[in-house]
Scaffold this motif. Structure first.
Motif, PDB file in Angstrom:
ATOM      1  N   ALA A  38       0.958  -1.015   0.222  1.00  0.00           N
ATOM      2  CA  ALA A  38      -0.458  -0.174   0.087  1.00  0.00           C
ATOM      3  C   ALA A  38       1.432   1.294  -0.123  1.00  0.00           C
ATOM      4  N   VAL A  39       1.775   1.130   0.762  1.00  0.00           N
ATOM      5  CA  VAL A  39       2.888   2.485   0.913  1.00  0.00           C
ATOM      6  C   VAL A  39       3.706   3.101  -0.449  1.00  0.00           C
ATOM      7  N   TYR A  40       4.107   1.583  -1.244  1.00  0.00           N
ATOM      8  CA  TYR A  40       4.076   2.018  -2.386  1.00  0.00           C
ATOM      9  C   TYR A  40       3.734   1.893  -3.596  1.00  0.00           C
ATOM     10  N   GLY A  41       2.275   1.921  -3.289  1.00  0.00           N
ATOM     11  CA  GLY A  41       1.111   2.019  -4.221  1.00  0.00           C
ATOM     12  C   GLY A  41       0.859   3.822  -4.439  1.00  0.00           C
ATOM     13  N   PHE A  42       1.200   4.712  -2.856  1.00  0.00           N
ATOM     14  CA  PHE A  42       0.953   5.837  -3.139  1.00  0.00           C
ATOM     15  C   PHE A  42       2.473   6.636  -4.146  1.00  0.00           C
ATOM     16  N   ASN A  43       1.709   7.483  -4.876  1.00  0.00           N
ATOM     17  CA  ASN A  43       3.013   8.150  -6.147  1.00  0.00           C
ATOM     18  C   ASN A  43       3.576   9.767  -4.937  1.00  0.00           C
ATOM     19  N   GLU A  44       2.133  10.056  -3.693  1.00  0.00           N
ATOM     20  CA  GLU A  44       2.849  11.398  -3.508  1.00  0.00           C
ATOM     21  C   GLU A  44       2.986  11.215  -1.727  1.00  0.00           C
ATOM     22  N   PRO A  45       3.500  12.336  -0.490  1.00  0.00           N
ATOM     23  CA  PRO A  45       3.548  11.865   0.843  1.00  0.00           C
ATOM     24  C   PRO A  45       1.609  11.579   1.069  1.00  0.00           C
ATOM     25  N   PHE A  46       1.105  10.303   1.722  1.00  0.00           N
ATOM     26  CA  PHE A  46       0.365  10.311   2.484  1.00  0.00           C
ATOM     27  C   PHE A  46       0.375  10.122   3.957  1.00  0.00           C
ATOM     28  N   SER A  47      -0.695  10.401   4.735  1.00  0.00           N
ATOM     29  CA  SER A  47      -1.075  10.114   5.883  1.00  0.00           C
ATOM     30  C   SER A  47      -1.040   9.024   6.152  1.00  0.00           C
ATOM     31  N   VAL A  79      10.796   4.506   4.104  1.00  0.00           N
ATOM     32  CA  VAL A  79       9.572   4.687   4.491  1.00  0.00           C
ATOM     33  C   VAL A  79      10.573   6.514   4.989  1.00  0.00           C
ATOM     34  N   ILE A  80      10.077   7.916   4.331  1.00  0.00           N
ATOM     35  CA  ILE A  80      10.240   8.628   5.446  1.00  0.00           C
ATOM     36  C   ILE A  80       9.209   8.968   6.176  1.00  0.00           C
ATOM     37  N   ARG A  81       9.947  10.411   7.122  1.00  0.00           N
ATOM     38  CA  ARG A  81       8.506  10.629   7.518  1.00  0.00           C
ATOM     39  C   ARG A  81       8.509  12.411   7.752  1.00  0.00           C
ATOM     40  N   HIS A  82       7.591  12.825   7.218  1.00  0.00           N
ATOM     41  CA  HIS A  82       7.438  14.513   7.621  1.00  0.00           C
ATOM     42  C   HIS A  82       6.908  14.916   8.077  1.00  0.00           C
ATOM     43  N   THR A  83       7.366  15.740   9.128  1.00  0.00           N
ATOM     44  CA  THR A  83       6.314  16.738  10.853  1.00  0.00           C
ATOM     45  C   THR A  83       6.198  17.883   9.738  1.00  0.00           C
ATOM     46  N   GLN A  88       1.787  14.447  10.978  1.00  0.00           N
ATOM     47  CA  GLN A  88       3.286  13.508   9.929  1.00  0.00           C
ATOM     48  C   GLN A  88       1.977  13.697   8.724  1.00  0.00           C
ATOM     49  N   HIS A  89       3.132  13.117   8.150  1.00  0.00           N
ATOM     50  CA  HIS A  89       3.121  12.353   6.975  1.00  0.00           C
ATOM     51  C   HIS A  89       4.241  11.335   6.555  1.00  0.00           C
ATOM     52  N   TYR A  90       3.606  10.154   5.407  1.00  0.00           N
ATOM     53  CA  TYR A  90       5.090   9.295   5.136  1.00  0.00           C
ATOM     54  C   TYR A  90       4.807   9.318   3.633  1.00  0.00           C
TER      55      TYR A  90
END
Length: 195
Positions: A38-47, A79-83, A88-90
């Motif tokens: 699921a993570v690698y199905g996203f093409n942009e940052p996700f919550s 994965v990287i985390r942005h705050t 938080q977005h991943y």
């Protein structure tokens, strides 16, 4: 990135996860691999909510499991985390030689960028007993759209301040005019009394 490349990166990410699980004697749970897909199905940052919604059809995963699994993926460099503003977005990051991006602190927009100079600097850095494998650089700032909006808001505030200042000056001028007019009238009245 084309579909073939995306599949290869997901396959490599699964291999990293499998190697870690086997080296630690952990269970290979279906949930971990479903979360990774699921993570690698996203093409942009996700919550975390976006991820939870994406997993609803495949399997039921609790929020604590999602957080623990994402922490594991961060540790593994998947994965990287942005705050930003306490949110938080991943974002997936495996397969990137250097993961560089600019992140707008106002709207959250991320803009990836390449930097040969940063990659070279990381390669040339010499730290005893440390060998860089991957790098993540996030430059936090303000995007062009937000800069324009902030500039417009600032101009609007400045115009309102100037208008308020002008009104205040006009009120002072009117008050002074009335005072001078009243003084003139009193002098005239005093002159009439004296006559």
């Amino acid at each position: 990135m084309d579909k073939k490349e995306a599949k290869r990166i997901l396959s490599d990410a699964k291999a990293v996860l499998t190697q870690y699980i086997e080296s630690r004697g952990l269970r290979k749970t279906q949930e971990r691999y479903a979360i990774l897909e699921a993570v690698y199905g996203f093409n942009e940052p996700f919550s975390i909510e976006d991820l939870s919604n994406a997993l609803m059809e495949k399997c039921q995963v609790t929020l604590p499991t999602l957080y623990r699994t994402l922490d594991l993926f961060i540790t593994l460099g998947l994965v990287i985390r942005h705050t930003q503003k306490d949110v938080q977005h991943y974002e997936k990051c495996y397969g990137e030689k250097g993961f560089f991006q600019m992140v707008c602190v106002h709207c959250g927009k991320t803009i990836p960028f390449k930097s040969a100079a940063l990659v070279e600097a990381l390669r040339d850095s010499k730290y005893p007993r440390f060998r860089p494998v991957n790098a993540t650089v996030c430059v936090y700032g303000s995007c062009a759209v937000c800069n324009s909006r902030l500039a417009r808001e600032q101009k609007k505030i400045e115009r309102q301040r100037l208008l308020q200042e002008k009104k205040s000056q006009q009120l002072k001028a009117d008050r002074l005019k009335r005072q001078l007019e009243n003084q003139r009238k009193r002098r005239e009245e005093a002159k009439k009394k004296d006559l």
